[in-house]
Scaffold this motif. Sequence first.
Motif, PDB file in Angstrom:
ATOM      1  N   SER A   1       0.830  -1.211   0.000  1.00  0.00           N
ATOM      2  CA  SER A   1       0.000   0.000   0.000  1.00  0.00           C
ATOM      3  C   SER A   1       0.861   1.257   0.000  1.00  0.00           C
ATOM      4  O   SER A   1       0.394   2.331  -0.383  1.00  0.00           O
ATOM      5  CB  SER A   1      -0.987   0.001   1.172  1.00  0.00           C
ATOM      6  OG  SER A   1      -0.344  -0.164   2.400  1.00  0.00           O
ATOM      7  N   ALA A   2       2.146   1.133   0.381  1.00  0.00           N
ATOM      8  CA  ALA A   2       3.054   2.285   0.321  1.00  0.00           C
ATOM      9  C   ALA A   2       3.505   2.574  -1.112  1.00  0.00           C
ATOM     10  O   ALA A   2       4.100   3.620  -1.378  1.00  0.00           O
ATOM     11  CB  ALA A   2       4.275   2.033   1.204  1.00  0.00           C
ATOM     12  N   GLN A   3       3.239   1.651  -2.034  1.00  0.00           N
ATOM     13  CA  GLN A   3       3.593   1.858  -3.443  1.00  0.00           C
ATOM     14  C   GLN A   3       2.400   2.337  -4.270  1.00  0.00           C
ATOM     15  O   GLN A   3       2.539   2.593  -5.456  1.00  0.00           O
ATOM     16  CB  GLN A   3       4.148   0.548  -4.023  1.00  0.00           C
ATOM     17  CG  GLN A   3       5.490   0.142  -3.428  1.00  0.00           C
ATOM     18  CD  GLN A   3       5.921  -1.255  -3.830  1.00  0.00           C
ATOM     19  OE1 GLN A   3       5.165  -2.215  -3.714  1.00  0.00           O
ATOM     20  NE2 GLN A   3       7.145  -1.380  -4.313  1.00  0.00           N
ATOM     21  N   MET A   4       1.253   2.463  -3.636  1.00  0.00           N
ATOM     22  CA  MET A   4       0.062   2.950  -4.322  1.00  0.00           C
ATOM     23  C   MET A   4      -0.039   4.465  -4.168  1.00  0.00           C
ATOM     24  O   MET A   4       0.425   5.017  -3.171  1.00  0.00           O
ATOM     25  CB  MET A   4      -1.183   2.281  -3.732  1.00  0.00           C
ATOM     26  CG  MET A   4      -1.198   0.771  -3.875  1.00  0.00           C
ATOM     27  SD  MET A   4      -2.528  -0.033  -2.924  1.00  0.00           S
ATOM     28  CE  MET A   4      -3.981   0.493  -3.841  1.00  0.00           C
ATOM     29  N   SER A   5      -0.670   5.124  -5.131  1.00  0.00           N
ATOM     30  CA  SER A   5      -0.863   6.571  -5.025  1.00  0.00           C
ATOM     31  C   SER A   5      -1.940   6.846  -3.979  1.00  0.00           C
ATOM     32  O   SER A   5      -2.769   5.976  -3.680  1.00  0.00           O
ATOM     33  CB  SER A   5      -1.308   7.153  -6.370  1.00  0.00           C
ATOM     34  OG  SER A   5      -2.647   6.761  -6.649  1.00  0.00           O
TER      35      SER A   5
END
Length: 200
Positions: A170-174
């Motif tokens: 989720s840290a790689q999602m905008s």
Amino acid sequence: MRLLVASNNAKKTLELERILADAGINGLEVLPLASVPEYPEPVEDGRTFADNALIKARAGAAHSGLPTVADDSGLVVEELGGMPGVLSARWSGTHGDDAANNRLLLAQMAHVPDSRRAASFVSVCALVTPDGQEFVTEGRWEGTLLREPAGEGGFGYDPLFQPEGEARSSAQMSPAEKNAVSHRGRALAQLVPHLAQLVR
């Protein structure tokens, strides 16, 4: 009609404004805590997310005289019996030390096989009105706990959480991608029918 969000997190205020707009609800002015006279911060000593969300929403409604929305959220890991849960922000002993919390959780789960690494982000939102009405909703975002951090975005346990159906953490999602499917967004959306009643 003014509606208080018992937080100074601008993202929470914007998220609620977006959900109200998408639902076609007009006439609700969403205010952060900084918009009302300061009052003593309530002690979040509940045993559940619902307990803590209600503590914050009740305090806001009592001190401001406005309908108040508050949320409490965290990470629930099945292998740890639902912990960190309400202790998510202070799992390592220091409130808000994301890096230490992540290190401790990874260490605790180091030898747990992939088949038992299920985790969920959970958000419980409470709406409390000055006349004593209370509504509580829950949103869950299911996923898996990774074995090492991935991504620079987000906060908290985002780098360790891989949402169901995603190849990324989720840290790689905008922020927009996250908001569209997040636990808090889901919980807030369930409050919409109750919020609509405030302006009727």
